[in-house]
Design a protein around this motif. Structure first.
Motif, mmCIF file in Angstrom:
data_model
loop_
_atom_site.group_PDB
_atom_site.id
_atom_site.type_symbol
_atom_site.label_atom_id
_atom_site.label_comp_id
_atom_site.label_asym_id
_atom_site.label_seq_id
_atom_site.Cartn_x
_atom_site.Cartn_y
_atom_site.Cartn_z
ATOM 1 N N PHE A 89 -2.144 7.128 24.021
ATOM 2 C CA PHE A 89 -2.438 8.421 23.413
ATOM 3 C C PHE A 89 -3.829 8.893 23.813
ATOM 4 C CE2 PHE A 89 0.577 6.370 20.433
ATOM 5 C CZ PHE A 89 1.611 7.272 20.554
ATOM 6 N N TYR A 130 -2.040 7.510 11.553
ATOM 7 C CA TYR A 130 -2.731 7.263 12.820
ATOM 8 C C TYR A 130 -4.234 7.333 12.553
ATOM 9 C CZ TYR A 130 -3.690 12.296 13.248
ATOM 10 O OH TYR A 130 -4.131 13.586 13.029
ATOM 11 N N GLN A 189 -6.103 4.952 19.995
ATOM 12 C CA GLN A 189 -5.241 5.429 18.926
ATOM 13 C C GLN A 189 -3.888 4.729 18.932
ATOM 14 O OE1 GLN A 189 -5.287 9.820 19.251
ATOM 15 N NE2 GLN A 189 -6.343 9.791 17.285
ATOM 16 N N GLU A 206 -5.345 12.073 22.377
ATOM 17 C CA GLU A 206 -5.873 12.441 21.063
ATOM 18 C C GLU A 206 -4.735 13.007 20.232
ATOM 19 O OE1 GLU A 206 -8.820 15.700 19.153
ATOM 20 O OE2 GLU A 206 -9.633 14.530 20.816
ATOM 21 N N ILE A 207 -4.284 12.223 19.264
ATOM 22 C CA ILE A 207 -3.200 12.660 18.398
ATOM 23 C C ILE A 207 -3.695 13.793 17.508
ATOM 24 C CG2 ILE A 207 -1.615 11.974 16.565
ATOM 25 C CD1 ILE A 207 -1.729 9.122 17.721
ATOM 26 N N ASP A 234 0.140 15.339 21.055
ATOM 27 C CA ASP A 234 -1.060 14.772 21.676
ATOM 28 C C ASP A 234 -1.836 15.907 22.352
ATOM 29 O OD1 ASP A 234 -2.789 13.533 23.785
ATOM 30 O OD2 ASP A 234 -1.912 11.686 22.988
ATOM 31 N N SER A 237 -3.118 14.907 26.202
ATOM 32 C CA SER A 237 -1.986 14.880 27.128
ATOM 33 C C SER A 237 -1.218 16.193 27.133
ATOM 34 C CB SER A 237 -1.039 13.732 26.776
ATOM 35 O OG SER A 237 -1.705 12.484 26.834
#
Length: 370
Positions: free
Chosen positions: A53, A356, A364, A55-56, A71, A74
């Motif tokens: 991940f 999370y 993460q 950045e969730i 995400d 991404s």
């Protein structure tokens, strides 16, 4: 200055409105404690890209019960089974149809549609659970909705702001409202007008975004808000139409933050504000975190309509479970996850409990909790 104003339009929120409310309080020793445990973990430091991940930004269960993850880095939506198996990935970074640049929020609608807000692409983009791109659903390029919580098949609660100038003086109005998938709210639950000063952006973000919690009940539309309060445990209970019908309180001993916690918060605020702008900001961000841990760190609503209030004073996740009328009917604790779990973000919905780490030490991961 245009860049600074554009940044300001993206941030913050909270609000206050309603009839005279009653107050409900119940002591801790009158409830049963439920023991929670982590059943599965999704996420690795390096390896298969579907499990790494960036950045969730948001998680939850879609209408099919799949773990659904937005995400930001991404720029995609990922789907996993309850056992942690990767099912599919939807979208990618780009400017083509259905592609994303800087997604900030996600709505998982009960009927199966998914809406992702990316102001840098111009608004909310629609996707089916299977990944079919449905087109742009609502144009938004500034003053983005943040921390969206779906209420029905077409409404959500979120924080937003308005920025206005009269000569050189500016004001920013921060509010939490009910949005029937619109830019402006149909109901405002709380709002506050402040002088706009770029030097105060970090502190405003702390108080009205990180330090304020809200959630909503999809069954009846009730909205629950815990405004920033350094030492007092308080949850305001609103009807969907905006009437304040109850205030839940509890006596808790204040707990001071450690120096490491304060420094970590400063780094976290800088990172979040940078992310909201889509890159390195063109001005220095400063903030002065408050010295006490929050009495109420987070709010969720379970499928039965009970409000789960996570205490910010404990080292590991501890929840008080309240009825909408303000009766403490239970408590829950997730032991064995360490003090690093203080920066976990929880989601409770019909599919179960997910979490999370918003500010991880290493990388993460998603935690499936039972």
């Amino acid at each position: 200055m245009i860049r600074l104003f554009a940044f300001a339009f993206l941030i913050l929120g909270v609000a206050c409105k309603g009839e005279q409310a009653g107050t409900s309080q119940q002591t801790q020793n009158e409830s049963d404690i439920r023991l929670l445990e982590v059943a599965e973990v999704i996420g690795v430091d390096a390896g298969a890209p579907e499990f790494v991940f960036g950045e969730i930004q948001a998680i939850g269960h879609n209408s099919s019960g799949e773990v659904t993850v937005l995400d930001r880095i991404s720029a995609n939506i990922r789907f996993y089974s309850r056992s942690g198996e990767h099912l599919r990935t939807v979208s990618q970074r780009g400017e083509g149809p259905g592609e994303l640049i800087n997604p900030l929020a996600m709505c998982l609608w009960p009927q199966g549609r998914i809406s992702v807000l990316d102001p840098m692409r111009g608004g909310f983009f629609g996707f089916s659970n299977s990944g079919t791109y449905l087109g742009i659903e609502l144009e938004i390029s500034r003053s983005a909705h943040l921390n969206t919580v779906t209420v029905s098949d077409s409404e959500f609660v979120a924080v937003k702001n308005r920025l206005s100038f009269e000569g050189e003086a500016g004001t920013i109005t921060i509010f939490i409202g009910l949005f029937p998938f619109t830019s402006e709210p149909s109901v405002t639950y709380w709002e506050k007008e402040l002088p706009f000063d770029l030097m105060d952006v970090g502190d405003m973000f702390l108080e009205h975004y990180l330090y304020t919690s809200w959630t909503a009940d999809q069954n009846n539309g009730n909205v629950y808000i815990s405004l920033f309060n350094e030492t007092d445990y308080e949850i305001q209970c609103f009807t969907k139409s905006g009437n304040l019908y109850n205030t839940i309180t509890m006596d808790l001993e204040p707990v001071e933050k450690t120096e490491a916690e304060i420094l970590g918060e400063i780094d976290h605020v800088i990172a979040l504000l940078t992310a909201l702008e889509g890159g390195e900001p063109q001005f220095n961000i400063e903030c002065d975190p408050f010295p006490y841990r929050l009495p109420v760190a987070e709010l969720c609503v379970d499928p039965e309509g009970n409000v789960w209030a996570r205490r910010g004073t404990t080292e590991e996740p501890f929840f008080d479970i309240w009825t909408p009328e303000g009766y403490l009917v239970g408590q829950a604790v997730l032991n064995g996850v360490g003090s690093e779990s203080r920066s976990w973000n929880f989601t409770i919905d019909a599919g179960g409990i997910l979490a999370y780490d918003e500010n991880p030490v290493l990388f993460q991961r998603i935690y499936i909790i039972e």
